[in-house]
Write a protein that holds these residues in place. Structure first.
Motif, mmCIF file in Angstrom:
data_model
loop_
_atom_site.group_PDB
_atom_site.id
_atom_site.type_symbol
_atom_site.label_atom_id
_atom_site.label_comp_id
_atom_site.label_asym_id
_atom_site.label_seq_id
_atom_site.Cartn_x
_atom_site.Cartn_y
_atom_site.Cartn_z
ATOM 1 N N LEU A 18 1.680 0.540 20.822
ATOM 2 C CA LEU A 18 2.945 0.225 20.161
ATOM 3 C C LEU A 18 4.128 0.732 20.982
ATOM 4 O O LEU A 18 5.140 0.030 21.137
ATOM 5 N N ALA A 19 4.023 1.941 21.512
ATOM 6 C CA ALA A 19 5.092 2.469 22.363
ATOM 7 C C ALA A 19 5.244 1.635 23.628
ATOM 8 O O ALA A 19 6.362 1.381 24.097
ATOM 9 N N THR A 20 4.119 1.177 24.181
ATOM 10 C CA THR A 20 4.177 0.322 25.372
ATOM 11 C C THR A 20 4.875 -0.994 25.061
ATOM 12 O O THR A 20 5.697 -1.487 25.849
ATOM 13 N N PHE A 21 4.559 -1.569 23.893
ATOM 14 C CA PHE A 21 5.212 -2.826 23.494
ATOM 15 C C PHE A 21 6.714 -2.620 23.309
ATOM 16 O O PHE A 21 7.526 -3.447 23.776
ATOM 17 N N LEU A 22 7.114 -1.540 22.645
ATOM 18 C CA LEU A 22 8.539 -1.279 22.449
ATOM 19 C C LEU A 22 9.242 -1.046 23.783
ATOM 20 O O LEU A 22 10.388 -1.458 23.978
ATOM 21 N N HIS A 23 8.548 -0.392 24.695
ATOM 22 C CA HIS A 23 9.135 -0.104 26.012
ATOM 23 C C HIS A 23 9.362 -1.382 26.811
ATOM 24 O O HIS A 23 10.373 -1.511 27.525
ATOM 25 N N LEU A 24 8.454 -2.335 26.699
ATOM 26 C CA LEU A 24 8.552 -3.555 27.492
ATOM 27 C C LEU A 24 9.367 -4.644 26.804
ATOM 28 O O LEU A 24 10.119 -5.366 27.471
ATOM 29 N N ALA A 25 9.230 -4.770 25.491
ATOM 30 C CA ALA A 25 9.836 -5.901 24.788
ATOM 31 C C ALA A 25 11.236 -5.610 24.261
ATOM 32 O O ALA A 25 12.038 -6.531 24.120
ATOM 33 N N PHE A 26 11.524 -4.344 23.946
ATOM 34 C CA PHE A 26 12.824 -4.018 23.373
ATOM 35 C C PHE A 26 13.686 -3.341 24.431
ATOM 36 O O PHE A 26 13.267 -2.384 25.072
ATOM 37 N N LYS A 27 14.867 -3.817 24.578
ATOM 38 C CA LYS A 27 15.827 -3.200 25.491
ATOM 39 C C LYS A 27 17.041 -2.704 24.716
ATOM 40 O O LYS A 27 17.257 -1.511 24.573
ATOM 41 N N ARG A 28 17.790 -3.666 24.185
ATOM 42 C CA ARG A 28 19.017 -3.313 23.483
ATOM 43 C C ARG A 28 18.736 -2.652 22.139
ATOM 44 O O ARG A 28 19.435 -1.715 21.745
ATOM 45 N N TRP A 29 17.719 -3.131 21.412
ATOM 46 C CA TRP A 29 17.445 -2.642 20.066
ATOM 47 C C TRP A 29 16.300 -1.638 20.033
ATOM 48 O O TRP A 29 15.722 -1.382 18.992
ATOM 49 N N ARG A 30 15.976 -1.055 21.167
ATOM 50 C CA ARG A 30 14.843 -0.129 21.223
ATOM 51 C C ARG A 30 15.063 1.087 20.334
ATOM 52 O O ARG A 30 14.168 1.495 19.586
ATOM 53 N N ASN A 31 16.245 1.678 20.400
ATOM 54 C CA ASN A 31 16.513 2.893 19.617
ATOM 55 C C ASN A 31 16.424 2.623 18.118
ATOM 56 O O ASN A 31 15.932 3.457 17.350
ATOM 57 N N ALA A 32 16.905 1.458 17.693
ATOM 58 C CA ALA A 32 16.827 1.122 16.263
ATOM 59 C C ALA A 32 15.374 0.951 15.830
ATOM 60 O O ALA A 32 14.978 1.414 14.747
ATOM 61 N N ALA A 33 14.565 0.311 16.663
ATOM 62 C CA ALA A 33 13.150 0.121 16.320
ATOM 63 C C ALA A 33 12.418 1.458 16.268
ATOM 64 O O ALA A 33 11.628 1.716 15.355
ATOM 65 N N VAL A 34 12.691 2.306 17.255
ATOM 66 C CA VAL A 34 12.042 3.623 17.270
ATOM 67 C C VAL A 34 12.485 4.452 16.068
ATOM 68 O O VAL A 34 11.683 5.158 15.450
ATOM 69 N N GLY A 35 13.760 4.374 15.704
ATOM 70 C CA GLY A 35 14.251 5.098 14.537
ATOM 71 C C GLY A 35 13.567 4.662 13.257
ATOM 72 O O GLY A 35 13.269 5.487 12.385
#
Length: 311
Positions: A98-115
């Motif tokens: 899941l962290a790998t997917f967020l790292h690769l797929a999310f750029k602008r909205w990464r922090n919101a998804a992680v939050g």
């Protein structure tokens, strides 16, 4: 105009560091070191706090012998091991990809998804108790409603329970229910850990692997996982320690009593019950130190398992 202290009130630079550290050291001694040493001292005594300190008397290793012969203590340890494995292993198996997917797929909205994933970790335990008590309700819970819906699916229906599951009262269902809560609370914390580690991997490694013809799956197993090894060790160590000290989730879900047939009684809950329900603080202290030895041993084994060859 500047104010100057008289020489008699000035602090020598030699002692300034000690003066600055004094407040922390005082708080640590009072609220950290003293309770630890007093617990060790108490493990060799029999004491009921309602009788005062004068009622404390030396019993030697009797508390440890009682703990090692106590069937409830061993049952609580088995429950703790079950809960730690059932909730801890899936955390990392889900958090890493899941962290790998967020790292690769999310750029602008990464922090919101992680939050959003991290939010359960900082959620109030009382709110969690209200939420999951409703979700696990036998008659009106959403989880049983989802199971009833899946029964209508041709292939999945045979795998679903044919009756509503009494999650909070059935001994066979209580431990999975607690494990689901623990997984829900802490998987986001591990996602944050692994995402932070992923951001330290040099992009040049992936570029070189791509030029050599390596696909995403090969890059994951030969670059990402080896690079995450130190963080995996850190995360697994935290899961081992936290799993063996599991208290809030089983305590809240079972009302502090361990549930039906004591299926949800973790070691920490049993320590609490010995101290505050049975007024046996000596036995509770002895059990806590036995649990500490188990935590230390498993932490050492985890360190050995993640140590590279030749280190």
């Amino acid at each position: 105009m500047t104010l100057r202290l008289p020489p008699s009130l000035r602090l020598s630079p030699r002692y300034a560091p000690y003066a600055l550290l004094a407040p922390f050291l005082l708080l640590f001694v009072v609220f950290g070191l003293f309770p630890l040493l007093f617990s060790l001292y108490l493990a060799f005594h029999s004491w009921e706090p309602t009788s005062g300190l004068a009622a404390m008397h030396w019993v030697g290793l009797d508390n440890f012998a009682f703990a090692l012969q106590d069937e409830w203590f061993w049952k609580s340890m088995r429950n703790t091991a079950w809960l730690a494995i059932a909730s801890g292993v899936p955390q990392h198996l889900v958090a890493i990809p899941l962290a790998t997917f967020l790292h690769l797929a999310f750029k602008r909205w990464r922090n919101a998804a992680v939050g959003a994933y991290f939010l359960p970790y900082i959620t109030s335990s009382v709110a969690i108790a209200i939420l999951f008590s409703s979700l696990f309700s036998t008659d009106y819970g959403l989880i049983n409603l989802a199971i009833a819906t899946l029964r209508e699916v041709p292939l999945l229906g045979a795998l679903m329970p044919q009756a509503a599951v009494d999650w909070l009262n059935d001994p066979d269902a209580l431990k999975p229910a607690i494990s689901m809560i623990v997984f829900w609370r802490y998987v986001g914390f591990n996602v944050v850990l692994y995402l932070a580690a992923l951001q330290t991997i040099p992009p040049d490694l992936y570029e070189a692997a791509t030029m050599d013809g390596a696909g995403r799956l090969q890059q994951f197993f030969h670059i990402t996982l080896p690079s995450l090894r130190p963080m995996i060790f850190f995360g697994v160590t935290l899961s081992v320690i936290g799993g063996l000290q599991l208290f809030e989730e089983p305590f809240i879900l079972t009302g502090g009593k361990g549930g039906s047939d004591q299926a949800g009684m973790s070691a920490a809950v049993y320590l609490y019950r010995n101290a505050f329900d049975f007024n046996d603080f000596g036995a509770a202290s002895a059990m806590s130190w036995l649990l500490f030895l188990v935590v230390a041993a498993l932490t050492w084994l985890t360190n050995r398992a993640f140590r590279r060859k030749g280190e």
